[in-house]
Motif scaffolding. Structure first.
Motif, PDB file in Angstrom:
ATOM      1  N   HIS A  84       6.529 -15.913 -37.652  1.00  0.00           N
ATOM      2  CA  HIS A  84       5.802 -14.629 -37.728  1.00  0.00           C
ATOM      3  C   HIS A  84       5.656 -13.860 -39.004  1.00  0.00           C
ATOM      4  O   HIS A  84       6.711 -13.931 -39.858  1.00  0.00           O
ATOM      5  CB  HIS A  84       6.310 -13.281 -36.576  1.00  0.00           C
ATOM      6  CG  HIS A  84       5.527 -14.050 -35.191  1.00  0.00           C
ATOM      7  ND1 HIS A  84       4.474 -13.719 -34.757  1.00  0.00           N
ATOM      8  CD2 HIS A  84       6.360 -14.396 -34.295  1.00  0.00           C
ATOM      9  CE1 HIS A  84       4.270 -14.263 -33.403  1.00  0.00           C
ATOM     10  NE2 HIS A  84       5.438 -14.826 -33.187  1.00  0.00           N
ATOM     11  N   ALA A 130      -7.547  -4.788 -22.943  1.00  0.00           N
ATOM     12  CA  ALA A 130      -8.334  -5.439 -23.915  1.00  0.00           C
ATOM     13  C   ALA A 130      -9.403  -4.535 -24.702  1.00  0.00           C
ATOM     14  O   ALA A 130     -10.178  -4.044 -24.151  1.00  0.00           O
ATOM     15  CB  ALA A 130      -9.021  -6.719 -23.257  1.00  0.00           C
ATOM     16  N   GLU A 135      -1.374 -11.249 -40.465  1.00  0.00           N
ATOM     17  CA  GLU A 135      -0.948 -11.826 -39.522  1.00  0.00           C
ATOM     18  C   GLU A 135      -1.811 -11.586 -38.234  1.00  0.00           C
ATOM     19  O   GLU A 135      -2.183 -10.494 -38.145  1.00  0.00           O
ATOM     20  CB  GLU A 135       0.556 -11.042 -39.157  1.00  0.00           C
ATOM     21  CG  GLU A 135       1.083 -11.639 -37.567  1.00  0.00           C
ATOM     22  CD  GLU A 135       2.127 -12.216 -37.543  1.00  0.00           C
ATOM     23  OE1 GLU A 135       2.310 -13.142 -38.480  1.00  0.00           O
ATOM     24  OE2 GLU A 135       2.554 -12.595 -36.409  1.00  0.00           O
ATOM     25  N   THR A 173      -8.499  -8.789 -31.485  1.00  0.00           N
ATOM     26  CA  THR A 173      -9.597  -7.793 -32.245  1.00  0.00           C
ATOM     27  C   THR A 173      -9.786  -7.892 -33.659  1.00  0.00           C
ATOM     28  O   THR A 173     -10.759  -7.572 -34.151  1.00  0.00           O
ATOM     29  CB  THR A 173      -8.958  -6.334 -31.893  1.00  0.00           C
ATOM     30  OG1 THR A 173      -7.682  -6.097 -32.611  1.00  0.00           O
ATOM     31  CG2 THR A 173      -8.972  -5.874 -30.437  1.00  0.00           C
ATOM     32  N   LYS A 230      -6.931 -10.250 -25.948  1.00  0.00           N
ATOM     33  CA  LYS A 230      -6.650  -9.195 -26.539  1.00  0.00           C
ATOM     34  C   LYS A 230      -6.925  -9.206 -28.073  1.00  0.00           C
ATOM     35  O   LYS A 230      -6.503  -8.246 -28.853  1.00  0.00           O
ATOM     36  CB  LYS A 230      -5.012  -9.033 -26.404  1.00  0.00           C
ATOM     37  CG  LYS A 230      -4.671  -8.747 -24.995  1.00  0.00           C
ATOM     38  CD  LYS A 230      -2.966  -8.630 -24.911  1.00  0.00           C
ATOM     39  CE  LYS A 230      -2.694  -8.544 -23.382  1.00  0.00           C
ATOM     40  NZ  LYS A 230      -1.310  -8.606 -23.193  1.00  0.00           N
ATOM     41  N   GLU A 243       2.978 -11.263 -19.786  1.00  0.00           N
ATOM     42  CA  GLU A 243       2.539 -10.448 -20.895  1.00  0.00           C
ATOM     43  C   GLU A 243       2.883 -11.244 -22.237  1.00  0.00           C
ATOM     44  O   GLU A 243       2.504 -10.812 -23.082  1.00  0.00           O
ATOM     45  CB  GLU A 243       3.657  -9.200 -20.715  1.00  0.00           C
ATOM     46  CG  GLU A 243       3.264  -8.268 -19.866  1.00  0.00           C
ATOM     47  CD  GLU A 243       2.104  -7.211 -20.130  1.00  0.00           C
ATOM     48  OE1 GLU A 243       2.203  -6.801 -21.391  1.00  0.00           O
ATOM     49  OE2 GLU A 243       1.091  -7.434 -19.322  1.00  0.00           O
ATOM     50  N   PRO A 262      -2.594 -10.392 -34.873  1.00  0.00           N
ATOM     51  CA  PRO A 262      -1.800  -9.362 -34.157  1.00  0.00           C
ATOM     52  C   PRO A 262      -1.527 -10.210 -32.657  1.00  0.00           C
ATOM     53  O   PRO A 262      -0.534 -10.001 -32.181  1.00  0.00           O
ATOM     54  CB  PRO A 262      -2.540  -8.502 -33.824  1.00  0.00           C
ATOM     55  CG  PRO A 262      -3.589  -8.234 -35.029  1.00  0.00           C
ATOM     56  CD  PRO A 262      -3.785  -9.742 -35.319  1.00  0.00           C
ATOM     57  N   ALA A 263      -2.381 -11.012 -32.343  1.00  0.00           N
ATOM     58  CA  ALA A 263      -2.171 -11.722 -31.011  1.00  0.00           C
ATOM     59  C   ALA A 263      -3.190 -12.878 -30.978  1.00  0.00           C
ATOM     60  O   ALA A 263      -4.241 -12.968 -31.130  1.00  0.00           O
ATOM     61  CB  ALA A 263      -2.673 -10.577 -29.688  1.00  0.00           C
ATOM     62  N   ASP A 266      -4.109 -14.199 -28.136  1.00  0.00           N
ATOM     63  CA  ASP A 266      -4.422 -14.239 -26.517  1.00  0.00           C
ATOM     64  C   ASP A 266      -5.927 -13.640 -26.784  1.00  0.00           C
ATOM     65  O   ASP A 266      -6.334 -12.514 -27.437  1.00  0.00           O
ATOM     66  CB  ASP A 266      -3.868 -13.084 -25.888  1.00  0.00           C
ATOM     67  CG  ASP A 266      -4.160 -12.767 -24.483  1.00  0.00           C
ATOM     68  OD1 ASP A 266      -5.453 -12.996 -24.346  1.00  0.00           O
ATOM     69  OD2 ASP A 266      -3.377 -12.215 -23.884  1.00  0.00           O
ATOM     70  N   TYR A 292       1.812 -14.162 -22.892  1.00  0.00           N
ATOM     71  CA  TYR A 292       0.982 -15.200 -23.182  1.00  0.00           C
ATOM     72  C   TYR A 292       0.312 -15.123 -24.705  1.00  0.00           C
ATOM     73  O   TYR A 292      -0.168 -13.874 -24.995  1.00  0.00           O
ATOM     74  CB  TYR A 292      -0.439 -14.982 -22.380  1.00  0.00           C
ATOM     75  CG  TYR A 292      -1.425 -16.030 -22.751  1.00  0.00           C
ATOM     76  CD1 TYR A 292      -1.260 -17.442 -22.262  1.00  0.00           C
ATOM     77  CD2 TYR A 292      -2.856 -15.490 -22.840  1.00  0.00           C
ATOM     78  CE1 TYR A 292      -2.390 -18.251 -22.732  1.00  0.00           C
ATOM     79  CE2 TYR A 292      -3.694 -16.273 -23.096  1.00  0.00           C
ATOM     80  CZ  TYR A 292      -3.546 -17.770 -23.023  1.00  0.00           C
ATOM     81  OH  TYR A 292      -4.465 -18.519 -23.432  1.00  0.00           O
ATOM     82  N   GLY A 293       0.220 -15.910 -25.547  1.00  0.00           N
ATOM     83  CA  GLY A 293      -0.334 -15.737 -26.747  1.00  0.00           C
ATOM     84  C   GLY A 293       0.452 -15.304 -27.959  1.00  0.00           C
ATOM     85  O   GLY A 293      -0.040 -14.797 -28.868  1.00  0.00           O
ATOM     86  N   LYS A 294       2.014 -14.892 -27.552  1.00  0.00           N
ATOM     87  CA  LYS A 294       2.707 -14.319 -28.416  1.00  0.00           C
ATOM     88  C   LYS A 294       3.455 -15.483 -29.425  1.00  0.00           C
ATOM     89  O   LYS A 294       3.831 -14.825 -30.612  1.00  0.00           O
ATOM     90  CB  LYS A 294       3.866 -13.970 -27.656  1.00  0.00           C
ATOM     91  CG  LYS A 294       4.554 -12.919 -28.164  1.00  0.00           C
ATOM     92  CD  LYS A 294       5.833 -12.271 -27.825  1.00  0.00           C
ATOM     93  CE  LYS A 294       6.280 -12.426 -26.413  1.00  0.00           C
ATOM     94  NZ  LYS A 294       7.401 -11.416 -25.678  1.00  0.00           N
ATOM     95  N   ASP A 295       3.607 -16.531 -29.175  1.00  0.00           N
ATOM     96  CA  ASP A 295       4.157 -17.415 -29.896  1.00  0.00           C
ATOM     97  C   ASP A 295       3.504 -18.815 -29.881  1.00  0.00           C
ATOM     98  O   ASP A 295       2.648 -19.073 -28.909  1.00  0.00           O
ATOM     99  CB  ASP A 295       5.599 -17.642 -29.656  1.00  0.00           C
ATOM    100  CG  ASP A 295       6.702 -16.662 -29.749  1.00  0.00           C
ATOM    101  OD1 ASP A 295       6.649 -16.099 -30.974  1.00  0.00           O
ATOM    102  OD2 ASP A 295       7.037 -15.987 -28.858  1.00  0.00           O
TER     103      ASP A 295
END
Lengths: 310, 558
Positions: free
Chosen positions: B240, B144, B57, B67, B65, B218, B59-60, B62, B220-223
């Motif tokens: 998810h 970040a 999955e 990695t 953030k 916060e 992780p983000a 965004d 942003y990029g969650k869904d």
């Protein structure tokens, strides 16, 4: 009853606080930190900046107090593995799938387990008893890491009867639920059988038979009702185990549940996730045990009376 | 009392009912006659849809953030930077109109955007969307973890280390990125970075829709509904831990060359399960490993993804002083049959190392570094390794090497590699090493603290240039976790860092690698690959050697 409930609630809060605190400090003793892959690429100065950003540079007691303060407000912080998600959101996302899978498995396990156990006890030392118990032993002996892939491959790929994995339609629920229920069926069947055998030898059953009650009434109204008590006791923790996610079954069938997070959060030192999951899991377990106690009182009047006397 | 009797009877009756119902249900749900659901097998070949198994999955989503390669892969499908890497790993114009204008001192990049660029929702995309993205990545409040990559920008480190809101504001204003106008971006660097144009294709350098970031905060990029891109595809659904669904973005500047209409990425972690989905036509592309590789070998679906990742033995010279002897390090490296290791243990398409820098790494001068540097790692030679060991022991005044620990990750592959290497040392040199398999986090931690004797490590490139593998072994580098030091090596790396002529720089780096292969502070083992099963009707898919797992922009179904 009200006094009993209030006392139990206070015990629950103390238990939860103890578990949370112990987990917090134990977890901080894990080697490494939550920055996994990035850590290999960061200089010490860059790492220090990250520690400061996440408040990990503060003394442990300060970190603990801050955490407890936030936790009381229901905020467990942001997951280190999923930096755009709060821990509570991650649990809310993953729990429904685990809950659904667990409930299906529980229904299968309770129904099949109780029937198998009852049938075995009623046919004590006969063919049906042996075959029911053999089935139960196989259930206990075959771990889900073996059964899951076998079912997925033979039923899903070779026969094409059901989807081998994923979590889309109701059909996708069948194989993982069966896999997950297998071990529990065996436990419940053996428990039910032992309990039934014990009850069937009691005087009140002989009396019921002597009164000329039909076998059906004797078995279901008197025997099963009494024999099911130990099963209900065991059912609490079993239910919690089933509904809070299981790493192996969820992995094998790609179920988007909570199971993997328990293990993954520890592997990756995801502090916030570890504590969040611990509190979540403990709360459910403590609550279910509490419910079991109350249910016990409803089913067995003697217990209720004993509590009343206190 | 009666109430309880009634209640109890009701419980028992309802349980019995459920027994009967369940039996009935399982009968009626007998699936023997139902066809397998949603199979694509009879779909016309021209249907431009693809199903992919992905192992993790993201992780983000965004890009500040992100990695992991799961995040990079998804972001690369739904968004785009100024440049995009083609199948040869070369940057081609993405949202930028053409290649950057680079100043003579190699510190200033001026880049013009294409005309009429829009986000997938139709709103205009401006140069300021890049500026705010870079600033946000470096803002300490964003936390970040990969901000260090954007810190190449002038003033990047300073912004990253800013403490107060006022200081952050001031450092943002000083950061080396400006929107000259709506279509022109000017980037200033702290020092010349030979591969910077290529770096601009990395998701960390993607633009962000500024007003959306402000609105979502916060989240942003969650869904799927909380992130907008300007790439070839739009993220339509993100269940998810389950799946991500992308559809073609009609507003993409190059939509005419995007053929795929729909991409479904199912998150599948179990390797057997992944193969099962491929077998039942529920996946068109899946990574395979372990024993499944053999199943696909020789079939047309068998595809290898070469990565810019190397694995090597590290020797800690202070913790185990005998490892400070060059001959002993050479002996230990030479005594490992690297070919047998990749063929019998890894079985994942990885190839034996021929130096430290992996095959496929650019030399920064439009060539291949491995070709320039050559096969400079000494070949597997047990007899010579024995001689070197004897020589080393003599130099140290020892009769035999003391037993030492070899540490690595406790993954399945890690443990097998440990066993293999320890057995090779025992068999070829008579040296005893103890296996020490620990969780990945702990391995990284020990490596960081130099709390190990010998260790098997992995290093993945952050950009396609030999520097990513070589500058870490200088005396002052914090990533040199071996306590090895060589003045000549330091000098070569230092020169290469500021060298403006690409050919000279490539030569300096090749010379540096030769020193490493002679001194052997680290003993290379293999260049990592992955094996994929890919349907034969998939066209135009390629695997970038770092960053995103695969490139989907040019994919079509034949």
């Amino acid at each position: 009853m009200l006094k009993f409930i209030i006392r139990r609630l206070i015990y629950m809060i103390i238990t939860l606080w103890t578990i949370t605190t112990a987990t917090f400090f134990l977890m901080k003793n894990l080697p490494g930190d939550p920055f996994g892959e990035a850590k290999q690429k960061l200089t010490k100065a860059q790492l220090q900046i990250l520690y400061e950003q996440y408040g990990l540079d503060k003394p442990l007691w300060q970190q603990y107090l801050k955490f407890m303060g936030d936790a009381l407000k229901g905020d467990f912080g942001v997951s280190f593995q999923f930096p755009t998600h709060k821990v509570t959101e991650k649990i809310a996302q993953a729990f429904p799938a685990s809950l659904e899978l667990g409930l299906w498995a529980l229904i299968i396990a309770v129904v099949v387990g109780i029937v198998l156990g009852t049938v075995a006890a009623l046919n004590h030392n006969k063919g049906l008893d042996y075959s029911a118990m053999f089935t139960a032993i196989v259930g206990v002996s075959v771990p889900s890491m073996v059964l899951g892939p076998l079912l997925s491959y033979y039923v899903g790929v070779k026969l094409g009867w059901l989807p081998p994995l994923l979590w889309d339609t109701p059909k996708h629920r069948i194989l993982p639920a069966i896999t997950l229920s297998f071990g529990t069926i065996a436990i419940l069947a053996r428990l039910m059988r032992a309990s039934m055998l014990d009850i069937l030898n009691q005087d009140f059953i002989k009396t019921a038979k002597a009164k000329g009650l039909s076998r059906f009434v004797t078995v279901f109204r008197h025997a099963v009702r009494n024999a099911i008590l130990p099963v209900i006791t065991a059912l609490g923790p079993i239910a919690v185990n089933l509904v809070t996610g299981t790493l192996i079954v969820e992995n094998v069938f790609s179920v988007p549940g909570l199971g993997k997070h328990f293990v993954q959060s520890i592997y990756s030192n995801d502090y916030t996730m570890i504590v969040g999951l611990t509190i979540f899991y403990s709360s459910i377990l403590i609550f279910v045990l509490f419910l079991t106690d109350i249910l016990y009182g409803i089913i067995d009047p003697r217990i209720r009376l004993a509590k009343g006397r206190k | 009392m009666k109430v309880y009797k009634v209640l109890t009877t009701a419980v028992v009756v309802s349980m019995l009912g459920s027994v009967v119902a369940a039996c009935g249900k399982s009968d009626s749900a007998s699936p023997s006659t139902s066809p397998s659901s949603g199979s694509n097998s009879s779909a016309p070949a021209a249907k431009q849809e693809i199903k992919i198994n992905f192992t993790a999955e993201p992780p983000a989503l965004d890009n500040s953030k992100a990695t992991t390669n799961a995040s990079f892969t998804m972001l690369n499908a739904m968004n785009e930077g100024l440049y995009r890497l083609d199948k040869d790993g070369k940057p081609v114009a993405g949202l930028a109109k053409d290649m950057p204008k680079i100043s003579d001192d190699k510190l200033t990049y001026t880049i013009t955007l294409r005309d009429n660029l829009t986000w997938s929702d139709g709103s205009p995309l401006k140069a300021s969307d890049f500026v705010s993205s870079f600033q946000r990545t470096l803002d300490p409040g964003t936390k970040a973890q990969y901000a260090f990559m954007v810190a190449w920008l002038k003033g990047g480190e300073a912004l990253l280390g800013a403490k107060t809101p006022d200081e952050i504001k001031a450092k943002k204003a000083e950061l080396g990125v400006k929107a000259v106008d709506d279509k022109t971006i000017e980037i200033k660097l702290e020092k010349p970075v030979a591969f910077f144009t290529q770096l601009l294709a990395f998701p960390l350098f993607f633009p962000q829709k500024t007003d959306e970031v402000t609105k979502q905060g916060e989240s942003y990029g969650k869904d799927a509904d909380k992130v907008t891109g300007a790439g070839p595809y739009i993220l339509k659904e993100w269940a998810h831990e389950q799946r991500l669904v992308f559809e073609k973005n009609p507003k993409y500047w190059d939509a005419a060359n995007v053929k795929l209409e729909k991409i479904t990425m199912n998150i599948v972690k179990d390797r057997a399960g992944a193969v099962n989905l491929f077998e039942t036509k529920e996946a068109d592309l899946t990574e395979i490993n372990g024993d499944f590789v053999k199943q696909f070998e020789g079939k047309p679906e068998y595809t290898i993804k070469k990565e810019l990742t190397n694995s090597y033995l590290m020797f800690e010279q202070k913790k185990a002083p005998f490892l400070a002897n060059k001959n002993i390090r050479q002996a230990l490296t030479m005594a490992v049959d690297r070919k047998a290791h990749v063929a019998t243990v890894l079985k994942n398409g990885s190839v034996e190392s021929t130096g430290l820098v992996p095959v496929g790494t650019s030399d920064g001068n439009n060539g291949d570094f491995r070709k320039l540097s050559g096969d400079i790692q000494p070949k597997y030679d047990p007899a010579k390794a024995k001689e070197l060991l004897a020589k080393g022991l003599q130099e140290l005044g020892m009769t035999q090497l003391p037993s030492f620990k070899l540490t690595t990750d406790d993954t399945e592959g890690g443990k097998k590699s440990l066993e293999f290497i320890i057995a090779q040392w025992k068999q070829n040199l008579g040296v005893t090493a103890v296996a020490d398999a620990v969780p990945h986090e702990l391995r990284v931690d020990r490596q960081h603290k130099k709390d190990y004797e010998a260790l098997i490590a992995l290093w993945g490139a952050d950009y396609n240039d030999p520097m990513t593998f070589l500058d870490m072994w200088t005396t002052t580098s914090e990533f040199n976790e071996t306590d090895w030091s060589n003045a000549q090596y330091d000098e070569l790396i230092k020169k290469a860092e500021t060298e403006k002529d690409p050919a000279t720089r490539a030569k300096q780096l090749a010379d540096a690698e030769k020193i490493l292969m002679d001194e052997m502070p680290v003993g290379p083992l293999y260049f990592r690959s992955k094996v994929y099963a890919k349907r034969t009707n998939i066209d135009g898919l390629f695997f970038p050697s770092f960053g995103p797992e695969f490139e989907l922009k040019w994919v079509s179904i034949k």
